[in-house]
Design an enzyme around this catalytic site. Structure first.
Site, short mmCIF file in Angstrom:
data_model
loop_
_atom_site.label_atom_id
_atom_site.label_comp_id
_atom_site.label_asym_id
_atom_site.label_seq_id
_atom_site.Cartn_x
_atom_site.Cartn_y
_atom_site.Cartn_z
CB ALA A 72 -0.95 0.00 1.20
CD GLN A 180 -5.93 -1.52 8.95
OE1 GLN A 180 -6.60 -2.44 9.41
NE2 GLN A 180 -4.62 -1.46 9.12
CB ALA A 201 -1.35 -9.18 -0.01
CG HIS A 202 1.06 -6.94 5.17
ND1 HIS A 202 1.15 -6.58 6.49
CD2 HIS A 202 1.32 -5.83 4.46
CE1 HIS A 202 1.45 -5.30 6.57
NE2 HIS A 202 1.56 -4.81 5.35
CB CYS A 327 3.60 3.30 11.42
SG CYS A 327 2.71 2.14 10.40
C1 LIG Z 1 -0.62 -1.09 6.66
C2 LIG Z 1 -1.19 0.11 6.03
C3 LIG Z 1 -0.53 0.79 4.99
C4 LIG Z 1 0.84 0.38 4.50
O1 LIG Z 1 0.79 -0.86 3.85
P1 LIG Z 1 2.13 -1.60 3.40
O2 LIG Z 1 1.66 -2.65 2.47
O3 LIG Z 1 2.70 -2.18 4.64
O4 LIG Z 1 3.00 -0.62 2.73
C5 LIG Z 1 -1.14 1.87 4.43
N1 LIG Z 1 -2.35 2.29 4.85
C6 LIG Z 1 -3.02 1.67 5.84
C7 LIG Z 1 -4.34 2.18 6.27
C8 LIG Z 1 -2.46 0.57 6.46
O5 LIG Z 1 -3.12 -0.02 7.45
#
Ligand SMILES: *Cc1c(COP(=O)(O)O)cnc(C)c1O
Length: 384
Positions: A72, A180, A201-202, A327
């Site tokens: 993301a 999310q 994806a994670h 984060c």
């Molecule tokens: C986890 C997250 C991201 C970042 O995603 P990554 O794939 O780890 O770069 C961005 N936006 C939201 C709302 C997230 O929860």
């Protein structure tokens, strides 16, 4: 000591069914989808196209509008930076909120440092954006509105369909971070008037290091400058050899989420409600952040008056929790999301996030209620 994982908003374990499918794309089906001259390439290409249809179905968009990325963060950067540096530059005004994920927030801050005009809208005490305020902020030179659909700290969901309708009416592009919400609540991004979207994806029991960027193909067609140049993969929007096992895993995770969302959201919301009720029963002073409005089924963000989140987390070594977002936990800063919701620094420093997911069980929630209630009582009696 048995560990309990209640940090699914930070990341999730890969579903064993997803892992089983991915496995084959590391070894026997290792081909490069850009190889057009042999079957190794064709079978890899077929696999990533199947996954594209699966992820598109969950987003509620057409498959050819989905571009694969590394996550993301990359999708958001491509969307917001890519719109800012087009071949024919013009005035570029961007509207966002003060309650975004750091991936979007820091991208907008960087754009601002390079001279882009950014408007930062506030949110109300529940974390919701005010539509009238958004309407008032749109100007003739506004290109894009960027909104976090479901907040990663509080789970609060914005009314994306209403925001999309407003952006359409005013001829402004809408980017949504659905990282999310994807797989947790139904999405119909195309119908809602969303033009760009970022996901990973994670967060839905898929692998780390793979994401998707949705770019509307018509009415209007979104045109942007890529971040990465090279082999011209992904219609030139994201060069670099495709992460085939990761993409296959994202597709499989999306298909599972689509099939199980209806049941799973009821199960997880019931566990979350039981957790909040259990904690409120032992500590009636508990404050829920972002309640009373639509929120994700698996998220509870709470504060026990007079108890700091750091002390509470330290007192609970068996439970994986987070203070605010993953984060933000590296820094000691209070959550910018809770500050944007009008909380004081002291209030924001008390926030603890419980995020439940597919692996969460009744037993884990009961054990958590007991452990957290006891720890809060101990901290209160020692003045912690
Ligand atoms: C986890 C997250 C991201 C970042 O995603 P990554 O794939 O780890 O770069 C961005 N936006 C939201 C709302 C997230 O929860």
């Amino acid at each position: 000591m048995k560990r309990i994982y209640l940090d699914h908003a930070a990341t999730t374990p890969v579903d064993p069914r997803v892992f089983e499918l991915m496995r084959h794309y590391f070894s026997e089906h290792f081909g490069n989808p850009a190889s057009r001259t042999h079957a190794f390439g064709w079978e890899a290409e077929e696999a990533i196209e199947t996954a594209r249809a699966q992820v598109a179905a969950l987003l509620g968009v057409e498959p050819r509008a989905v571009v694969w990325t590394s996550g993301a963060t990359e999708s958001i950067n491509t969307a917001l930076q890519g719109l800012a540096w087009p071949a024919s530059p013009g005035p570029y005004h961007l509207i966002t909120t003060r309650a975004e994920h750091s991936a979007a927030r820091d991208t907008c801050l960087a754009l601002e440092r390079r001279g882009v005009d950014v408007t930062w809208l506030g949110v109300d005490a529940h974390g919701r954006l005010d539509l009238a305020e958004l309407r008032g902020a749109i100007r003739p030179e506004t290109r894009v509105v960027s909104i976090l659909h479901a907040n990663n700290e509080t789970g609060v969901v914005q009314d994306l369909a209403a925001i999309g309708a407003l952006c359409r009416e005013r001829g402004v592009l809408l980017h949504a971070d659905v990282t999310q919400s994807l797989g947790k609540i139904p999405l119909a991004l195309s119908d809602w008037g969303v033009d760009l979207a970022s996901a990973s994806a994670h967060k839905l029991c898929g692998p780390k290091g793979v994401g998707a960027l949705y770019l509307r193909r018509r009415d209007p067609r979104v045109v942007l400058e890529p971040l990465l140049y090279g082999g011209g993969q992904e219609r030139g929007l994201r060069s670099g050899t495709s992460n085939v096992p990761g993409i296959v895993g994202f597709g499989a995770a999306a298909a599972l989420a689509l099939g199980e969302m209806a049941q799973e959201s009821i199960r997880v919301a019931a566990l979350r409600d039981r957790l909040e009720a259990g904690l409120t029963h032992s500590h009636p002073e508990l404050v829920r952040n972002g309640s009373g409005v639509e929120r994700l089924p698996g998220l509870a963000n709470v504060r026990f008056d007079g108890v700091g989140s750091e002390a509470l987390l330290l007192a609970l070594p068996a439970i994986a929790l987070s203070a605010g977002s993953a984060c933000a936990s590296a820094s000691l800063e209070p959550s910018h999301v809770l500050l944007a919701m009008g909380q004081s620094e002291a209030e924001a420093r008390g926030a603890v996030r419980f995020s439940l997911g597919r692996t969460t069980t009744d037993e884990e929630i009961d054990a958590t209620i007991g452990l957290v209630s006891a720890a809060v009582s101990r901290l209160c009696s020692t003045g912690g």
